[in-house]
Every structure is written in C-alpha cells, then in structure tokens.
Design a protein around this motif. Structure first.
Motif, PDB file in Angstrom:
ATOM      1  N   ILE A  63       0.862  -1.189   0.000  1.00 49.40           N
ATOM      2  CA  ILE A  63       0.000   0.000   0.000  1.00 49.40           C
ATOM      3  C   ILE A  63       0.894   1.233   0.000  1.00 49.40           C
ATOM      4  O   ILE A  63       1.744   1.393   0.882  1.00 49.40           O
ATOM      5  CB  ILE A  63      -0.937   0.001   1.208  1.00 49.40           C
ATOM      6  N   ARG A  64       0.712   2.083  -1.014  1.00 52.52           N
ATOM      7  CA  ARG A  64       1.512   3.300  -1.138  1.00 52.52           C
ATOM      8  C   ARG A  64       0.586   4.508  -1.205  1.00 52.52           C
ATOM      9  O   ARG A  64      -0.466   4.456  -1.830  1.00 52.52           O
ATOM     10  CB  ARG A  64       2.366   3.242  -2.411  1.00 52.52           C
ATOM     11  N   HIS A  65       1.009   5.591  -0.603  1.00 57.73           N
ATOM     12  CA  HIS A  65       0.230   6.837  -0.635  1.00 57.73           C
ATOM     13  C   HIS A  65       0.883   7.800  -1.627  1.00 57.73           C
ATOM     14  O   HIS A  65       1.309   8.884  -1.275  1.00 57.73           O
ATOM     15  CB  HIS A  65       0.140   7.430   0.773  1.00 57.73           C
ATOM     16  N   ASP A  66       0.930   7.365  -2.866  1.00 54.95           N
ATOM     17  CA  ASP A  66       1.571   8.158  -3.916  1.00 54.95           C
ATOM     18  C   ASP A  66       0.682   8.276  -5.146  1.00 54.95           C
ATOM     19  O   ASP A  66       1.157   8.497  -6.253  1.00 54.95           O
ATOM     20  CB  ASP A  66       2.917   7.513  -4.305  1.00 54.95           C
ATOM     21  N   GLY A  67      -0.625   8.128  -4.943  1.00 58.04           N
ATOM     22  CA  GLY A  67      -1.537   8.106  -6.079  1.00 58.04           C
ATOM     23  C   GLY A  67      -1.989   9.463  -6.557  1.00 58.04           C
ATOM     24  O   GLY A  67      -2.850   9.561  -7.421  1.00 58.04           O
ATOM     25  N   GLY A  68      -1.423  10.536  -5.994  1.00 63.11           N
ATOM     26  CA  GLY A  68      -1.881  11.870  -6.387  1.00 63.11           C
ATOM     27  C   GLY A  68      -3.321  12.059  -5.966  1.00 63.11           C
ATOM     28  O   GLY A  68      -3.659  11.890  -4.806  1.00 63.11           O
ATOM     29  N   ALA A  69      -4.180  12.383  -6.929  1.00 62.16           N
ATOM     30  CA  ALA A  69      -5.601  12.564  -6.626  1.00 62.16           C
ATOM     31  C   ALA A  69      -6.399  11.299  -6.902  1.00 62.16           C
ATOM     32  O   ALA A  69      -7.616  11.280  -6.781  1.00 62.16           O
ATOM     33  CB  ALA A  69      -6.155  13.715  -7.456  1.00 62.16           C
TER      34      ALA A  69
END
Length: 202
Positions: A63-69
């Motif tokens: 799980i990464r929090h790099d998806g932009g919007a």
C-alpha cells in the motif's frame, strides 16, 4: 399450454432464487434477552479497526500513498496506490477507498484470479464494469464489518447504481458480483486461502 418437448426441456436452465429476510441486531432491540451462552460471541463491530482487517489478509498487496488525486490497484506490481490520507474528508472515506482497492487486489493471480484483473480489462468493458461492482459491494461489506456503514453506505449505493445502469442488460449481474464480492471479503478477512477462480452463477 403446449406440451413439453425434448427441445424445450433441454433449453431450460435452473435460475438462482434470491430470498430477502428482515433481520435486526439483537443488541439494538428492546425486550429480548441475549442468551448467556452466546453473549461472548457478539462483537462490537465499531471497535474493529481497518488495521485489524489488513492484518487478517494473507500476503496483502503493498500500500503506497503516492496516487496523487487517484486511488487504484496495479496488478503488475500487486500494489495499491492512494492519495495522502489528509486528502480525504475523513478517516471513514479513506478506509472505504482502501477497502475498495483491497477487494480489487483479491483478483490477483496469486489470490482469487478474477479474469477482469488477471486479463487487464479496459475501462468501459463489461468485465471492467462488473469488477467495479465487485469491488464496491465488497468494500460495503468491509465497511459494515468495521462499523462505518452509516457514513459510507449512501456513496456505495450510488456507485453501485451507476454501474448497474451501464450493465442493465445482464440480469444475473448483481447476484454474480455479490458472490465474487463475498469471496473477496472472505479472503481479505483470512477466511479463504488462494484457491483460484471458483464457478459462480453465470
């Protein structure tokens, strides 16, 4: 009515039967005593955290929090990409989005191998639309499991309705999607090991 012929009997196929039952949470009723032997089996679902859901899933995706919007699941890297947590209106919205992508991840070949995920369905395809239904129904199940249904149910219902309009020609779609969603949720909660695809109502 015309007599049955061999041809008409061959063309008949069993149809699934959906039954509806009204149920209430025993803890939300009055005048009904909880049997002493089963009181310990009742779980306060509101206290079950999203973290505990993740901890139950065997071999979860990265799980990464790099998806932009955007929020999406990438099968090629078996990874979920989300906007930063502060981009969400509240914690429940974040969890509902995470659960949606978690359900998508159960379609990976190493898990339940749903064709829409393994074959890379394109946006607008029937398979893509059905997979979106599976993910949102599964997310609604998981939201109910952690006790955040009230805040997320309306959004889920609108999302499911939008895909049903796209797929209105398929009469068995909702039942089929619900079956896939239940298997996905069982997998996320550690109840089902990766067994590959299983036949569901066609």
């Amino acid at each position: 009515r015309a007599a049955d012929t061999d041809d008409s009997r061959e063309q008949r196929r069993p149809a699934p039967l959906v039954r509806y039952y009204r149920v209430w949470n025993l803890l939300q009723t009055e005048g009904v005593e909880v049997p002493a032997c089963s009181a310990a089996s009742f779980v306060d679902l509101a206290r079950v955290s999203a973290d505990s859901v993740l901890s139950q899933m065997p071999a979860p995706p990265v799980i990464r929090h790099d998806g932009g919007a955007r929020a999406f699941y990438r099968p090629s890297t078996d990874s979920i990409h989300l906007p930063p947590q502060q981009a969400f209106h509240d914690a429940d919205g974040y969890r509902a989005t995470l659960f949606h992508e978690l359900v998508h991840s159960t379609g990976h070949p190493s898990r339940l191998a749903r064709p829409a995920v393994t074959d890379g369905a394109l946006f607008g395809d029937h398979a893509y639309s059905e997979e979106e239904l599976v993910a949102e129904i599964g997310a609604a199940y998981l939201c109910a499991h952690v006790g955040i249904t009230e805040r997320t149910l309306e959004n889920s219902a609108a999302y499911v309705a939008s895909w049903l309009r796209v797929l209105r020609g398929d009469r068995r779609l909702l039942l089929r999607a619900a079956q896939h969603a239940q298997r996905a949720v069982d997998h996320v909660l550690g109840s089902v090991a990766a067994e590959g695809p299983r036949e569901v109502v066609a």
